[in-house]
Design a protein around this motif. Structure first.
Motif, mmCIF file in Angstrom:
data_model
loop_
_atom_site.group_PDB
_atom_site.id
_atom_site.type_symbol
_atom_site.label_atom_id
_atom_site.label_comp_id
_atom_site.label_asym_id
_atom_site.label_seq_id
_atom_site.Cartn_x
_atom_site.Cartn_y
_atom_site.Cartn_z
ATOM 1 N N VAL A 116 21.059 -14.931 15.112
ATOM 2 C CA VAL A 116 22.121 -14.910 16.111
ATOM 3 C C VAL A 116 23.216 -15.916 15.767
ATOM 4 C CG1 VAL A 116 22.641 -15.290 18.556
ATOM 5 C CG2 VAL A 116 20.491 -14.204 17.888
ATOM 6 N N LYS A 117 22.781 -17.097 15.283
ATOM 7 C CA LYS A 117 23.749 -18.161 15.025
ATOM 8 C C LYS A 117 23.190 -19.121 13.981
ATOM 9 C CE LYS A 117 24.278 -21.052 18.467
ATOM 10 N NZ LYS A 117 24.694 -21.782 19.684
ATOM 11 N N GLU A 118 24.058 -19.637 13.156
ATOM 12 C CA GLU A 118 23.697 -20.688 12.198
ATOM 13 C C GLU A 118 24.548 -21.914 12.510
ATOM 14 O OE1 GLU A 118 22.471 -18.090 8.266
ATOM 15 O OE2 GLU A 118 24.517 -18.843 8.416
ATOM 16 N N THR A 119 23.884 -23.047 12.681
ATOM 17 C CA THR A 119 24.577 -24.302 12.961
ATOM 18 C C THR A 119 23.918 -25.396 12.134
ATOM 19 O OG1 THR A 119 23.145 -24.735 14.854
ATOM 20 C CG2 THR A 119 25.237 -23.651 15.309
ATOM 21 N N GLY A 120 24.433 -26.585 12.247
ATOM 22 C CA GLY A 120 23.844 -27.681 11.493
ATOM 23 C C GLY A 120 24.173 -29.023 12.098
ATOM 24 N N LYS A 121 23.513 -30.030 11.557
ATOM 25 C CA LYS A 121 23.714 -31.406 12.022
ATOM 26 C C LYS A 121 24.320 -32.222 10.879
ATOM 27 C CE LYS A 121 21.212 -35.259 14.067
ATOM 28 N NZ LYS A 121 19.900 -35.724 14.553
ATOM 29 N N ILE A 122 25.352 -32.971 11.197
ATOM 30 C CA ILE A 122 26.029 -33.817 10.219
ATOM 31 C C ILE A 122 25.804 -35.273 10.595
ATOM 32 C CG2 ILE A 122 28.256 -34.474 9.230
ATOM 33 C CD1 ILE A 122 29.224 -31.621 10.000
ATOM 34 N N VAL A 123 25.396 -36.062 9.622
ATOM 35 C CA VAL A 123 25.212 -37.500 9.826
ATOM 36 C C VAL A 123 25.921 -38.229 8.687
ATOM 37 C CG1 VAL A 123 23.552 -39.390 9.964
ATOM 38 C CG2 VAL A 123 22.974 -37.185 10.972
ATOM 39 N N GLY A 124 26.854 -39.088 9.036
ATOM 40 C CA GLY A 124 27.568 -39.865 8.023
ATOM 41 C C GLY A 124 28.324 -39.018 7.011
ATOM 42 N N GLY A 125 28.804 -37.862 7.446
ATOM 43 C CA GLY A 125 29.565 -36.984 6.554
ATOM 44 C C GLY A 125 28.705 -36.085 5.679
ATOM 45 N N ASP A 126 27.384 -36.146 5.825
ATOM 46 C CA ASP A 126 26.477 -35.302 5.042
ATOM 47 C C ASP A 126 25.719 -34.348 5.953
ATOM 48 O OD1 ASP A 126 27.031 -36.599 2.586
ATOM 49 O OD2 ASP A 126 25.555 -38.166 3.041
ATOM 50 N N VAL A 127 25.459 -33.148 5.443
ATOM 51 C CA VAL A 127 24.634 -32.188 6.179
ATOM 52 C C VAL A 127 23.191 -32.669 6.117
ATOM 53 C CG1 VAL A 127 23.791 -29.820 6.277
ATOM 54 C CG2 VAL A 127 26.181 -30.253 5.695
ATOM 55 N N LYS A 128 22.600 -32.908 7.280
ATOM 56 C CA LYS A 128 21.232 -33.427 7.356
ATOM 57 C C LYS A 128 20.235 -32.386 7.838
ATOM 58 C CE LYS A 128 22.056 -37.520 5.899
ATOM 59 N NZ LYS A 128 21.552 -37.995 4.628
ATOM 60 N N GLU A 129 20.711 -31.349 8.548
ATOM 61 C CA GLU A 129 19.787 -30.357 9.087
ATOM 62 C C GLU A 129 20.491 -29.010 9.246
ATOM 63 O OE1 GLU A 129 16.592 -31.053 12.337
ATOM 64 O OE2 GLU A 129 18.414 -30.416 13.391
ATOM 65 N N PHE A 130 19.785 -27.957 8.877
ATOM 66 C CA PHE A 130 20.248 -26.592 9.078
ATOM 67 C C PHE A 130 19.509 -26.034 10.286
ATOM 68 C CE2 PHE A 130 20.791 -27.610 4.661
ATOM 69 C CZ PHE A 130 22.017 -27.067 4.333
ATOM 70 N N GLN A 131 20.234 -25.383 11.184
ATOM 71 C CA GLN A 131 19.649 -24.847 12.405
ATOM 72 C C GLN A 131 19.983 -23.360 12.508
ATOM 73 O OE1 GLN A 131 21.863 -27.326 15.034
ATOM 74 N NE2 GLN A 131 20.559 -29.110 14.736
ATOM 75 N N VAL A 132 18.978 -22.534 12.810
ATOM 76 C CA VAL A 132 19.174 -21.095 12.931
ATOM 77 C C VAL A 132 18.617 -20.633 14.265
ATOM 78 C CG1 VAL A 132 18.623 -18.843 11.952
ATOM 79 C CG2 VAL A 132 18.987 -20.763 10.447
ATOM 80 N N THR A 133 19.452 -19.964 15.052
ATOM 81 C CA THR A 133 18.996 -19.349 16.293
ATOM 82 C C THR A 133 18.621 -17.900 15.976
ATOM 83 O OG1 THR A 133 20.485 -20.752 17.583
ATOM 84 C CG2 THR A 133 19.624 -18.787 18.678
ATOM 85 N N LEU A 134 17.391 -17.532 16.348
ATOM 86 C CA LEU A 134 16.865 -16.196 16.047
ATOM 87 C C LEU A 134 16.414 -15.497 17.309
ATOM 88 C CD1 LEU A 134 14.225 -17.238 13.345
ATOM 89 C CD2 LEU A 134 16.465 -16.313 12.868
ATOM 90 N N LYS A 135 16.506 -14.182 17.307
ATOM 91 C CA LYS A 135 15.825 -13.352 18.291
ATOM 92 C C LYS A 135 14.662 -12.716 17.531
ATOM 93 C CE LYS A 135 19.709 -12.300 21.282
ATOM 94 N NZ LYS A 135 20.552 -11.236 21.848
ATOM 95 N N VAL A 136 13.462 -12.828 18.081
ATOM 96 C CA VAL A 136 12.261 -12.313 17.434
ATOM 97 C C VAL A 136 11.659 -11.240 18.329
ATOM 98 C CG1 VAL A 136 9.977 -12.916 16.557
ATOM 99 C CG2 VAL A 136 11.841 -14.535 16.336
ATOM 100 N N GLY A 137 11.350 -10.092 17.744
ATOM 101 C CA GLY A 137 10.760 -8.989 18.484
ATOM 102 C C GLY A 137 9.261 -8.919 18.258
ATOM 103 N N SER A 138 8.511 -8.854 19.362
ATOM 104 C CA SER A 138 7.053 -8.782 19.327
ATOM 105 C C SER A 138 6.633 -7.498 20.045
ATOM 106 C CB SER A 138 6.472 -10.006 20.032
ATOM 107 O OG SER A 138 5.083 -9.955 20.059
ATOM 108 N N LYS A 139 5.921 -6.628 19.350
ATOM 109 C CA LYS A 139 5.515 -5.355 19.947
ATOM 110 C C LYS A 139 4.409 -5.587 20.976
ATOM 111 C CE LYS A 139 4.407 -0.651 18.695
ATOM 112 N NZ LYS A 139 4.149 0.275 17.607
ATOM 113 N N LEU A 140 4.601 -5.017 22.155
ATOM 114 C CA LEU A 140 3.599 -5.144 23.233
ATOM 115 C C LEU A 140 2.573 -4.036 23.121
ATOM 116 C CD1 LEU A 140 5.919 -5.998 26.253
ATOM 117 C CD2 LEU A 140 4.579 -7.560 24.850
#
Length: 66
Positions: free
Chosen positions: A42-66
């Motif tokens: 759904v979305k890709e974001t990240g965390k920046i610390v001191g001008g460097d990329v420190k973490e990659f973050q991904v928002t996902l929708k996951v489908g689970s069959k009932l």
């Protein structure tokens, strides 16, 4: 044949990449959610610390069959 799915939204993180963040989220969800069949980034974001990329973050929708 018709099917019904439960939809769950997750946020995975990784210090390495967006792909690794997605894999981490799916692997963790698989521990408690059964019958995972698909995911959607759904979305890709990240965390920046001191001008460097420190973490990659991904928002996902996951489908689970009932």
């Amino acid at each position: 044949m018709a099917a019904t799915y439960k939809l769950v939204e997750l946020v995975g993180t990784s210090p390495t990449s967006f792909a690794e963040a997605a894999k981490a989220a799916v692997a963790e969800a698989a521990k408690t959610l059964g019958h995972l069949e698909w995911f959607e980034v759904v979305k890709e974001t990240g965390k920046i610390v001191g001008g460097d990329v420190k973490e990659f973050q991904v928002t996902l929708k996951v489908g689970s069959k009932l």
